[in-house]
Design a protein around this motif. Structure first.
Motif, PDB file in Angstrom:
ATOM      1  N   ILE A  71       0.919  -1.108   0.094  1.00 44.78           N
ATOM      2  CA  ILE A  71       0.145   0.091  -0.133  1.00 44.78           C
ATOM      3  C   ILE A  71       0.833   1.174   0.036  1.00 44.78           C
ATOM      4  O   ILE A  71       0.583   2.365  -0.898  1.00 44.78           O
ATOM      5  N   ASP A  72       2.037   1.296   0.527  1.00 49.85           N
ATOM      6  CA  ASP A  72       2.965   2.343   0.817  1.00 49.85           C
ATOM      7  C   ASP A  72       3.382   2.611  -0.554  1.00 49.85           C
ATOM      8  O   ASP A  72       3.409   3.761  -0.958  1.00 49.85           O
ATOM      9  N   TRP A  73       3.895   1.679  -1.427  1.00 56.11           N
ATOM     10  CA  TRP A  73       4.279   1.883  -2.818  1.00 56.11           C
ATOM     11  C   TRP A  73       3.134   2.441  -3.680  1.00 56.11           C
ATOM     12  O   TRP A  73       3.223   3.350  -4.304  1.00 56.11           O
ATOM     13  N   LEU A  74       2.093   1.562  -3.420  1.00 51.76           N
ATOM     14  CA  LEU A  74       0.907   2.088  -4.512  1.00 51.76           C
ATOM     15  C   LEU A  74       0.577   3.582  -4.157  1.00 51.76           C
ATOM     16  O   LEU A  74       0.263   4.311  -5.162  1.00 51.76           O
ATOM     17  N   GLN A  75       0.260   3.911  -2.953  1.00 49.10           N
ATOM     18  CA  GLN A  75      -0.247   5.226  -2.619  1.00 49.10           C
ATOM     19  C   GLN A  75       0.797   6.513  -3.153  1.00 49.10           C
ATOM     20  O   GLN A  75       0.122   7.317  -3.521  1.00 49.10           O
ATOM     21  N   THR A  76       2.136   6.069  -2.979  1.00 46.81           N
ATOM     22  CA  THR A  76       3.085   7.045  -3.500  1.00 46.81           C
ATOM     23  C   THR A  76       3.063   6.935  -5.025  1.00 46.81           C
ATOM     24  O   THR A  76       3.283   8.013  -5.615  1.00 46.81           O
ATOM     25  N   TRP A  77       2.987   5.835  -5.650  1.00 44.32           N
ATOM     26  CA  TRP A  77       3.000   5.919  -7.065  1.00 44.32           C
ATOM     27  C   TRP A  77       1.842   6.788  -7.704  1.00 44.32           C
ATOM     28  O   TRP A  77       2.088   7.410  -8.655  1.00 44.32           O
ATOM     29  N   GLY A  78       0.502   6.421  -6.993  1.00 50.00           N
ATOM     30  CA  GLY A  78      -0.728   7.086  -7.490  1.00 50.00           C
ATOM     31  C   GLY A  78      -0.498   8.585  -7.157  1.00 50.00           C
ATOM     32  O   GLY A  78      -0.994   9.257  -7.854  1.00 50.00           O
ATOM     33  N   ARG A  79       0.302   9.251  -6.195  1.00 53.04           N
ATOM     34  CA  ARG A  79       0.262  10.494  -5.713  1.00 53.04           C
ATOM     35  C   ARG A  79       1.134  11.315  -6.557  1.00 53.04           C
ATOM     36  O   ARG A  79       0.981  12.398  -6.617  1.00 53.04           O
ATOM     37  N   VAL A  80       2.228  10.459  -6.985  1.00 57.41           N
ATOM     38  CA  VAL A  80       3.171  11.279  -7.618  1.00 57.41           C
ATOM     39  C   VAL A  80       2.993  11.330  -9.272  1.00 57.41           C
ATOM     40  O   VAL A  80       3.892  11.947  -9.969  1.00 57.41           O
ATOM     41  N   ARG A  81       1.661  10.805  -9.576  1.00 58.44           N
ATOM     42  CA  ARG A  81       1.424  10.900 -11.000  1.00 58.44           C
ATOM     43  C   ARG A  81       1.265  12.250 -11.566  1.00 58.44           C
ATOM     44  O   ARG A  81       1.334  12.627 -12.489  1.00 58.44           O
ATOM     45  N   SER A  82       0.711  13.262 -10.530  1.00 60.88           N
ATOM     46  CA  SER A  82       0.493  14.740 -10.925  1.00 60.88           C
ATOM     47  C   SER A  82       1.324  15.391 -10.122  1.00 60.88           C
ATOM     48  O   SER A  82       0.620  16.555  -9.796  1.00 60.88           O
ATOM     49  N   ASN A  83       2.113  15.166  -9.181  1.00 58.77           N
ATOM     50  CA  ASN A  83       2.922  15.826  -8.358  1.00 58.77           C
ATOM     51  C   ASN A  83       4.461  15.668  -8.608  1.00 58.77           C
ATOM     52  O   ASN A  83       4.872  14.586  -9.158  1.00 58.77           O
ATOM     53  N   LYS A  84       5.232  16.506  -8.165  1.00 60.12           N
ATOM     54  CA  LYS A  84       6.553  16.530  -8.241  1.00 60.12           C
ATOM     55  C   LYS A  84       7.325  15.388  -7.453  1.00 60.12           C
ATOM     56  O   LYS A  84       8.200  14.689  -7.783  1.00 60.12           O
ATOM     57  N   ALA A  85       7.121  15.170  -6.388  1.00 57.49           N
ATOM     58  CA  ALA A  85       7.690  14.477  -5.063  1.00 57.49           C
ATOM     59  C   ALA A  85       6.874  14.305  -4.049  1.00 57.49           C
ATOM     60  O   ALA A  85       5.693  15.016  -3.731  1.00 57.49           O
ATOM     61  N   MET A  86       7.125  13.395  -2.936  1.00 63.22           N
ATOM     62  CA  MET A  86       6.629  13.451  -1.912  1.00 63.22           C
ATOM     63  C   MET A  86       7.524  13.559  -0.618  1.00 63.22           C
ATOM     64  O   MET A  86       8.609  12.912  -0.860  1.00 63.22           O
ATOM     65  N   LEU A  87       7.250  14.025   0.409  1.00 67.62           N
ATOM     66  CA  LEU A  87       7.972  14.004   1.675  1.00 67.62           C
ATOM     67  C   LEU A  87       7.319  13.375   2.785  1.00 67.62           C
ATOM     68  O   LEU A  87       6.050  13.685   3.003  1.00 67.62           O
ATOM     69  N   ASP A  88       8.064  12.745   3.598  1.00 68.64           N
ATOM     70  CA  ASP A  88       7.539  12.046   4.874  1.00 68.64           C
ATOM     71  C   ASP A  88       7.219  13.321   5.760  1.00 68.64           C
ATOM     72  O   ASP A  88       7.676  14.334   5.913  1.00 68.64           O
ATOM     73  N   ARG A  89       6.076  13.133   6.368  1.00 65.04           N
ATOM     74  CA  ARG A  89       5.528  14.004   7.441  1.00 65.04           C
ATOM     75  C   ARG A  89       6.483  14.522   8.390  1.00 65.04           C
ATOM     76  O   ARG A  89       6.390  15.683   8.972  1.00 65.04           O
ATOM     77  N   LYS A  90       7.435  13.678   8.714  1.00 68.93           N
ATOM     78  CA  LYS A  90       8.354  14.162   9.698  1.00 68.93           C
ATOM     79  C   LYS A  90       9.654  14.930   9.209  1.00 68.93           C
ATOM     80  O   LYS A  90      10.349  15.215   9.996  1.00 68.93           O
ATOM     81  N   ASP A  91       9.483  14.931   7.966  1.00 64.80           N
ATOM     82  CA  ASP A  91      10.749  15.507   6.955  1.00 64.80           C
ATOM     83  C   ASP A  91      10.423  17.253   7.111  1.00 64.80           C
ATOM     84  O   ASP A  91      10.293  17.716   6.105  1.00 64.80           O
ATOM     85  N   PHE A  92      10.718  17.978   8.303  1.00 57.43           N
ATOM     86  CA  PHE A  92      10.391  19.304   8.445  1.00 57.43           C
ATOM     87  C   PHE A  92      11.311  20.255   7.672  1.00 57.43           C
ATOM     88  O   PHE A  92      11.029  20.891   6.970  1.00 57.43           O
TER      89      PHE A  92
END
Length: 306
Positions: free
Chosen positions: A161-182
């Motif tokens: 699920i972690d891989w799938l949600q990330t794959w789905g979300r970066v389809r139209s966005n540049k990148a993803m950040l962990d919410r702890k990566d302040f």
């Protein structure tokens, strides 16, 4: 940027076959015409009320705390509509991950995005406030199709699920950040990026302050908005992905940018931010995630609200 999960052969292990089956079923369901998806999603949501009785109680309690002026009948009607949105939220997650751009765009009306493009042209960092609507996954997809940005997420405990949600979300966005990566968020904002951020849930006592939220006078509210805005000098842009009635599609409402954020203290910023969140919720109250224990964290010595 955060190291994003990658697909590996280990995700084909038999322990994930049941998850793969669920993913395949969701993919098949969202191939259906949208009016059929809408009716099915609402039906699933109503069934969920009988299965998730503890969550029904949480939603009822949250609405009682936030809207004491409403009658019991009004709040119960809102709960039923809210659980229809829960069912639709599952369908909309599949739509966000699997639909092609043209199909997403066909069902969305978008307003207010011109102001965001102007801010980007000025190299102004944008803290994009996306509160926890049940439509949020699909709303983030359409927003990214207009002006791609950087998502903030919580890694899922299930690697597939972690891989799938990330794959789905970066389809139209540049990148993803962990919410702890302040630090990563601040760096991105300082460089003029859009960073998605949700300040509306109860994230526990650490880095929280107690300020009003609707009719609740002491709601644990993250101080992260204050820290991010103070350190990055970013502006705030709220957006609301709202489902139209009766399966008529969606509208993405990008609200007026907030350029002058009160930053005198964490409490001042959190109080102001909650007012912005309230304004967003009232645009589609039946589609907000009321089944979250929003008021679970209490000041020391104060009894639980649940």
């Amino acid at each position: 940027m955060t190291h994003l999960p990658q697909f590996t052969r280990s995700l084909l292990h038999p322990r994930y076959w049941l998850t793969w089956l669920g993913i395949g079923l969701l993919w098949l369901l969202v191939l259906l015409p949208y009016p059929v998806i809408y009716r099915f999603g609402c039906f699933i949501g109503r069934i969920a009320m009988y299965v998730m009785k503890d969550r029904v109680s949480i939603a009822q309690r949250n609405l009682q705390l936030c809207f004491p002026h409403k009658s019991d009948a009004e709040r119960q009607e809102l709960v039923v509509k809210n659980f229809e949105s829960v069912g639709m939220g599952l369908m909309e997650t599949g739509m966000a991950w699997f639909w092609p751009d043209w199909r997403v765009a066909r069902w969305f009306d978008v307003s207010g995005v011109e102001a965001v493009k102007q801010l980007l042209a000025e190299k102004r960092g944008i803290l994009l406030i996306g509160v926890h609507f049940l439509t949020l996954e699909l709303g983030a997809r359409i927003f990214g199709m207009q002006t791609p940005g950087i998502g903030v997420y919580r890694p899922n405990d299930n690697p597939l699920i972690d891989w799938l949600q990330t794959w789905g979300r970066v389809r139209s966005n540049k990148a993803m950040l962990d919410r702890k990566d302040f630090k990563g968020m601040v760096k991105a904002l300082k460089s003029g990026e859009i960073v998605w951020y949700a300040p509306d849930h109860d994230y526990g006592p650490r880095s929280s302050v107690f300020v009003p939220f609707f009719a609740v006078d002491q709601a644990a509210t993250t101080s992260g908005t204050w820290m991010l805005a103070r350190m990055s000098k970013a502006c705030i842009v709220p957006f609301v992905p709202r489902r139209k009635p009766n399966g008529a599609g969606y509208e993405l409402l990008v609200l007026e940018p907030e350029l002058d954020i009160p930053l005198g203290s964490a409490e001042e910023t959190a109080t102001w931010m909650n007012k912005v969140v309230e304004k967003c919720i009232l645009l589609a109250p039946d589609q907000y995630m009321w089944l979250h224990r929003r008021f679970k964290t209490r000041p020391e010595g104060v009894p639980s609200r649940y």
